[in-house]
Every structure is written in C-alpha cells, then in structure tokens.
Enzyme design. Structure first.
Site, PDB file in Angstrom:
ATOM      1  CE  LYS A   4     -11.108  10.199   0.676  1.00 17.04           C
ATOM      2  NZ  LYS A   4     -12.236  10.435   1.601  1.00 17.04           N
TER       3      LYS A   4
HETATM    4  C1  LIG Z   1     -12.936   9.384   2.266  1.00 19.35           C
HETATM    5  C2  LIG Z   1     -13.476   9.664   3.602  1.00 19.35           C
HETATM    6  C3  LIG Z   1     -13.805   8.630   4.507  1.00 19.35           C
HETATM    7  C4  LIG Z   1     -13.705   7.169   4.147  1.00 19.35           C
HETATM    8  O1  LIG Z   1     -12.366   6.731   3.987  1.00 19.35           O
HETATM    9  P1  LIG Z   1     -12.055   5.405   3.145  1.00 19.35           P
HETATM   10  O2  LIG Z   1     -10.576   5.332   3.111  1.00 19.35           O
HETATM   11  O3  LIG Z   1     -12.659   5.605   1.773  1.00 19.35           O
HETATM   12  O4  LIG Z   1     -12.693   4.265   3.855  1.00 19.35           O
HETATM   13  C5  LIG Z   1     -14.248   8.977   5.774  1.00 19.35           C
HETATM   14  N1  LIG Z   1     -14.395  10.272   6.135  1.00 19.35           N
HETATM   15  C6  LIG Z   1     -14.104  11.293   5.305  1.00 19.35           C
HETATM   16  C7  LIG Z   1     -14.298  12.685   5.775  1.00 19.35           C
HETATM   17  C8  LIG Z   1     -13.629  11.022   4.011  1.00 19.35           C
HETATM   18  O5  LIG Z   1     -13.361  12.042   3.201  1.00 19.35           O
END
Ligand SMILES: *Cc1c(COP(=O)(O)O)cnc(C)c1O
Length: 330
Positions: A4
């Site tokens: 992210k």
């Molecule tokens: C947010 C997150 C996900 C899921 O991603 P999405 O885009 O919400 O499907 C998976 N793994 C981690 C570590 C995350 O922070």
C-alpha cells in the site's frame, strides 16, 4: 513495508498536484486497523497543503504499526481511539457527511476506495511478468480484502498483460467464492483473522470488478477464481514454506501461496506467481508464534522506530469528540 505504500505515495502527490492554487488546506481523514494508516502516514509525510489525521483503535494495532503511525510528526496526527476499528470507521464516515465540518474543512479519504491508490499497483504485475521465465502465461494469486490490488491486476490484464488466470485469495472472509459459485453477492460482517488487513465482509471495490466485466458472471468466472484459507492453514503454510525454502511469508502472503497451491493441484500443467503484500515484521506478533521471533529479519528503518517517541492524542469513540478536535484545529 507494505504494498500500500506505493499507492499512498502516488495518491499524495496527485492530491497535492491537483489542489495547487487552492487556498484551503486539504484534510485527509483515515480510519485504520493498522496497515492502511502506516502506509498513508509515510506516503503523505511532508506533502504541502495536506493535513493527515489518522484514527486507530488503541491497543489493537501491532507495536510496529503503532510506531509507524505515531512517531512521524509534521503534517501527520494520530488519534488513539479508545474503541475498535469499527468505531474509528464510523467516526470518519460521520465526519464526511457532517455539514458544519464540510463547510469549514476540505475533507477527503485515502484508502483503497480511492482509485489513485491502486492505479500505480498495476506496475507490480508488469514487473513480475517481466521476470516470468516460461513461454506460457502465469496464474497470479493475490491476497484480497477490499479487492483494490486485484482490480489493479485486472486493469493491467485488460490493457494487455499476459495473464492466464487470477486467484482472489481470501481468508475466512470469503464473499467472493460465494459469488462465483452462486452468482449472488451477499456482504457479511467481518470475522477477525490473523491476516487482519483482509478482514473485510463487504469489499469496497467489488462493484468495480463487476463493471470491468460488464457484470457478465460467466466472463468473471473464466478469468478470476476465489478461494478461502482459514487461520490454521495460513499458519501451517508459513511454517511449511519456511522449513522447506527458508523463505518467510507473512499471513497475507501465506493465504495467496495456499490459494495458488490449491489451484495448481487442480491444474497441474500450469504455473503461477503470488503477490506478497507486506514485510513479516509488520505482523511479527503473529509470525513469531509460528516460527519464533529470531527468524524475523528486522530492517534498519524499524530499529530506528524504536528510538522515536510515540505521540498520539487519546479520544473517546465518540464522533463529537472528533468534530470538536477538527474544528478547534482549524
Ligand atoms: C490491504 C492489504 C491487503 C488486501 O489488499 P486489497 O487491495 O484490500 O484487496 C493484503 N495484504 C496486506 C498486507 C494489506 O495491507
């Protein structure tokens, strides 16, 4: 230290660029269970014209995530809410529809509902494909919660990325498999799991996935599979992969790994790629109970966090407290 981070950085620069010349500062309000908040805090640090307020549930995020949220200072303020993640989310949602607040402040959100967060995530797929050594196309397994990451992969696919099939790998919060099987999408309340960044019972990007396929269930089924991996299997996967390959997965990546294995068992002629989404140190409280703390490599940036001072403002899980805080700050 999570996928992210890239999205948050890209979004912060977009927001700053497109609001140049505005006389009002933008206030980014985020509720976090841990992972989103730390990405946003780091991605938005020092960006001009943007004030970031992060609400997190006191005592319910990992130690390292808390330090990532609360030690940066500058334009990042952490509100430590004496409640749950749901309280944080409710307070933020209320703020977005509050007349007075919206008159006085330019409020915006920063999570995977915001498309600027996941557009740049398409690059992960191209980067992986560039390294793919086979003539045939890969299956790609993505640990999924709000489905932002997989939607980025699907955008890449529709723009020509050579992918055979996608797997939306979910923990016990698996509403997608139900949709694939029964053609009915029924959101549920989220269940707490060890891959908690995917504890989502009503994925906010699901409608976008439907739109990308013009709501054609048969086409979705051809391109995307669901799967459900419970905590017990997630934990044993982390242990197995570590013992076999000396590679340390964290819980979200382990869900994707297991999802890929299950698919390949049924499709033995294919091969695949999985996306790992965070550094194990971010989920060390879970990982250390499976393989032991000494196995987790601690990056220098994390060691540095332990020398910093936590700074948070404690508030009750009450919207009026948030409102007063925001108005007084303005
Ligand atoms: C947010 C997150 C996900 C899921 O991603 P999405 O885009 O919400 O499907 C998976 N793994 C981690 C570590 C995350 O922070």
């Amino acid at each position: 230290m999570a996928f992210k981070d890239v999205g948050a950085r890209f979004m912060s620069r977009c927001l700053s660029y497109f609001s140049k010349g505005n006389n009002k500062e933008i206030t980014v309000l985020v509720a976090t269970a841990g992972d989103t908040g730390s990405a946003v805090a780091n991605g938005f640090l020092g960006i001009k014209g943007i004030d970031v307020i992060i609400l997190y549930p006191s005592g319910k995020v990992s130690k390292i995530q808390e330090l990532q949220l609360t030690t940066l200072g500058k334009n990042i303020t952490a509100l430590e809410v004496q409640g749950t993640f749901d309280d944080c989310q409710r307070m933020v949602k209320q703020a977005f529809v509050d007349k007075l607040l919206n008159k006085q402040l330019s409020l915006t959100s920063a999570n995977s509902i915001n498309i600027a967060c996941w557009l740049p995530q398409q690059f992960y797929y191209f980067y992986a494909l560039q390294q793919w050594p086979y003539e045939f196309k890969p299956v790609i397994s993505i640990p999924s919660g709000n489905f932002g990451n997989i939607c980025a992969g699907l955008l890449a696919y529709f723009s020509g990325a050579p992918v055979r099939h996608f797997i939306a790998a979910c923990n016990s919060n698996d509403v997608f498999s139900d949709y694939i099987l029964h053609q009915i999408f029924s959101p549920k309340l989220a269940i707490a799991t060890i891959s908690n960044a995917m504890d989502v019972g009503n994925p906010s990007n699901f409608v976008r996935l439907l739109e990308m396929f013009a709501h054609k269930h048969a086409h979705i089924k051809e391109v995307v599979s669901g799967c459900c991996v419970n905590d017990e299997i997630t934990a044993s996967t982390i242990a197995d992969v570590y013992n076999k390959y000396n590679y340390l997965l964290e819980p979200h990546g382990a869900v994707a790994y297991r999802g890929l294995l299950q698919y390949l068992e049924k499709h033995p002629d294919e091969k695949g790629i999985l996306l790992e989404t965070a550094h194990p140190v971010k989920f060390d409280d879970v990982v250390k109970t499976i393989v032991g703390m000494e196995v987790i490599e601690i990056p220098e940036s994390v060691n540095d966090l332990f020398n910093r001072k936590k700074k948070s403002i404690v508030i009750k899980p009450d919207f009026n407290e948030l409102k007063e805080f925001l108005i007084a700050r303005n």
